[in-house]
Design a protein around this motif. Structure first.
Motif, PDB file in Angstrom:
ATOM      1  N   TRP A 160     -20.103   3.574 -46.316  1.00 39.90           N
ATOM      2  CA  TRP A 160     -20.655   2.238 -46.607  1.00 39.90           C
ATOM      3  C   TRP A 160     -22.158   2.305 -46.852  1.00 39.90           C
ATOM      4  O   TRP A 160     -22.692   1.588 -47.695  1.00 39.90           O
ATOM      5  N   ILE A 181     -35.577   1.621 -53.057  1.00 42.70           N
ATOM      6  CA  ILE A 181     -35.133   0.708 -52.004  1.00 42.70           C
ATOM      7  C   ILE A 181     -36.324   0.238 -51.168  1.00 42.70           C
ATOM      8  O   ILE A 181     -36.440  -0.948 -50.848  1.00 42.70           O
ATOM      9  N   ARG A 226     -28.719  -1.998 -58.819  1.00 42.74           N
ATOM     10  CA  ARG A 226     -29.210  -3.359 -59.006  1.00 42.74           C
ATOM     11  C   ARG A 226     -30.655  -3.331 -59.524  1.00 42.74           C
ATOM     12  O   ARG A 226     -31.013  -4.008 -60.479  1.00 42.74           O
ATOM     13  N   VAL A 241     -40.295  -5.999 -42.439  1.00 36.44           N
ATOM     14  CA  VAL A 241     -39.270  -6.626 -41.596  1.00 36.44           C
ATOM     15  C   VAL A 241     -37.973  -6.834 -42.387  1.00 36.44           C
ATOM     16  O   VAL A 241     -37.155  -7.683 -42.061  1.00 36.44           O
ATOM     17  N   ASP A 242     -37.806  -6.013 -43.431  1.00 38.67           N
ATOM     18  CA  ASP A 242     -36.561  -5.988 -44.200  1.00 38.67           C
ATOM     19  C   ASP A 242     -36.245  -7.297 -44.919  1.00 38.67           C
ATOM     20  O   ASP A 242     -35.084  -7.650 -45.093  1.00 38.67           O
ATOM     21  N   HIS A 243     -37.290  -8.009 -45.290  1.00 38.07           N
ATOM     22  CA  HIS A 243     -37.082  -9.136 -46.195  1.00 38.07           C
ATOM     23  C   HIS A 243     -37.574  -8.743 -47.580  1.00 38.07           C
ATOM     24  O   HIS A 243     -38.342  -7.801 -47.720  1.00 38.07           O
ATOM     25  N   TRP A 244     -37.106  -9.466 -48.585  1.00 42.08           N
ATOM     26  CA  TRP A 244     -37.462  -9.119 -49.965  1.00 42.08           C
ATOM     27  C   TRP A 244     -38.961  -9.177 -50.161  1.00 42.08           C
ATOM     28  O   TRP A 244     -39.624 -10.113 -49.712  1.00 42.08           O
ATOM     29  N   PHE A 269     -37.891  -4.000 -50.134  1.00 40.66           N
ATOM     30  CA  PHE A 269     -37.975  -4.697 -48.843  1.00 40.66           C
ATOM     31  C   PHE A 269     -39.327  -4.469 -48.171  1.00 40.66           C
ATOM     32  O   PHE A 269     -39.905  -3.390 -48.279  1.00 40.66           O
ATOM     33  N   LEU A 325     -22.644   3.658 -50.359  1.00 42.88           N
ATOM     34  CA  LEU A 325     -22.305   2.660 -51.375  1.00 42.88           C
ATOM     35  C   LEU A 325     -23.367   1.558 -51.446  1.00 42.88           C
ATOM     36  O   LEU A 325     -23.736   1.099 -52.523  1.00 42.88           O
ATOM     37  N   HIS A 326     -23.869   1.173 -50.275  1.00 43.08           N
ATOM     38  CA  HIS A 326     -24.924   0.155 -50.226  1.00 43.08           C
ATOM     39  C   HIS A 326     -26.173   0.659 -50.941  1.00 43.08           C
ATOM     40  O   HIS A 326     -26.771  -0.050 -51.765  1.00 43.08           O
ATOM     41  N   ARG A 352     -25.606   0.717 -54.682  1.00 42.90           N
ATOM     42  CA  ARG A 352     -25.640  -0.620 -55.310  1.00 42.90           C
ATOM     43  C   ARG A 352     -27.062  -1.177 -55.352  1.00 42.90           C
ATOM     44  O   ARG A 352     -27.445  -1.822 -56.336  1.00 42.90           O
ATOM     45  N   LEU A 353     -27.846  -0.936 -54.280  1.00 44.53           N
ATOM     46  CA  LEU A 353     -29.246  -1.391 -54.315  1.00 44.53           C
ATOM     47  C   LEU A 353     -30.008  -0.673 -55.429  1.00 44.53           C
ATOM     48  O   LEU A 353     -30.814  -1.279 -56.137  1.00 44.53           O
ATOM     49  N   HIS A 356     -38.337 -11.725 -54.372  1.00 48.25           N
ATOM     50  CA  HIS A 356     -36.954 -12.201 -54.329  1.00 48.25           C
ATOM     51  C   HIS A 356     -36.265 -11.919 -55.660  1.00 48.25           C
ATOM     52  O   HIS A 356     -36.763 -12.309 -56.711  1.00 48.25           O
ATOM     53  N   PRO A 357     -35.129 -11.224 -55.608  1.00 49.39           N
ATOM     54  CA  PRO A 357     -34.394 -10.980 -56.855  1.00 49.39           C
ATOM     55  C   PRO A 357     -33.966 -12.309 -57.474  1.00 49.39           C
ATOM     56  O   PRO A 357     -33.708 -13.276 -56.755  1.00 49.39           O
ATOM     57  N   ALA A 358     -33.922 -12.340 -58.788  1.00 49.81           N
ATOM     58  CA  ALA A 358     -33.465 -13.540 -59.495  1.00 49.81           C
ATOM     59  C   ALA A 358     -32.100 -13.256 -60.114  1.00 49.81           C
ATOM     60  O   ALA A 358     -31.785 -12.109 -60.433  1.00 49.81           O
TER      61      ALA A 358
END
Lengths: 74, 187
Positions: B165, B92, B176, B99-102, B96, B168-169, B172-173, B105-107
């Motif tokens: 939650w 995880i 993914r 600042v918690d941006h990708w 990120f 689960l998050h 899923r990350l 970037h996932p495609a």
């Protein structure tokens, strides 16, 4: 403005609960400008779809299961 | 149903039951036990079943309860799989930036639906689920493979909704990322 990580939290939680209107609109605004999160939304929805397919392969859905796909084996 | 018809139908069902239990319990002996107990409990109810489908549905319902019982029991034990937790943290953290941006970037995955028809996809799917930390994998399994809603999971495992939650998050990350790298061929 949501960070991408927060956006993925909402994308994930939307699979488990109804988002509030505020959360939902914040997510939509973010998705409109963020391709990576749009892709991630697709990925997470696919995980749900794959899990349902897995259950269909390995399990017997209970009768009247609204999520069941296809028919039983008999 | 008569006993011999039921016996045959349960024997045919056994591999599916085992596979279902193994992915979630991650322990062949525990999966064997759960399946055995479910079949035994269902055999005792044999007279009530109107046909094979009803018997199969019943056995799976019992098996799901056995798995949830086992999850509940394990949940009281302290987690010992810190290396799995660390691996998920790393997966995880690598997605990120500060600042918690990708970072990358996932495609979108190309034609993921077609994967569902491929045997190898399911091997990778199960492998990725098995790589989740135990507690995270339990919550994911209860939600997605057994099909409980989060309220039921919170009740069974005595955790809060927000904790549920979060798990689960994270699941899923992690999944993914795992599927992207191992199946859909992103770097």
């Amino acid at each position: 403005m949501l960070s991408c990580r927060q956006a993925t939290e909402f994308i994930s939680q939307a699979l488990d609960r109804a988002l509030t209107m505020r959360e939902h609109s914040a997510l939509l605004v973010h998705l409109a400008i963020c391709k990576g999160c749009r892709a991630t939304s697709g990925h997470m929805q696919f995980l749900r779809r794959a899990a349902l397919a897995w259950r269909g392969k390995h399990s017997v859905p209970p009768p009247n299961d609204e999520h069941s796909h296809g028919h039983g084996k008999d | 149903m008569d006993a011999s018809a039921l016996h045959g139908s349960f024997a045919a069902l056994r591999p599916r039951l085992l596979r279902f239990a193994k992915l979630q319990l991650r322990d062949d002996a525990a999966a064997d036990d759960a399946v055995q107990e479910a079949l035994l409990a269902a055999t005792e109810k044999a007279a009530q079943f109107q046909g094979e489908a009803a018997a199969a549905t019943w056995v799976f319902a019992i098996l799901k309860n056995k798995i949830i019982d086992e999850f509940r029991r394990r949940n009281r034990e302290p987690a010992t799989d810190t290396e799995y937790e660390e691996a998920l943290d790393e997966s995880i953290a690598a997605q990120f930036d500060g600042v918690d941006h990708w970072i990358d970037h996932p495609a979108a995955w190309s034609d993921p639906g077609a994967s569902l028809e491929q045997k190898q996809f399911w091997e990778i799917f199960e492998l990725c689920i098995s790589a989740l930390p135990a507690k995270t994998g339990r919550v994911f399994g209860m939600r997605e493979l057994i099909g409980l809603d989060t309220d039921e999971i919170c009740k069974e495992l005595k955790i809060s909704s927000s904790n549920c939650w979060v798990l689960l998050h994270r699941a899923r990350l992690g999944l993914r990322d795992c599927l992207s790298r191992r199946w859909f061929g992103e770097s």
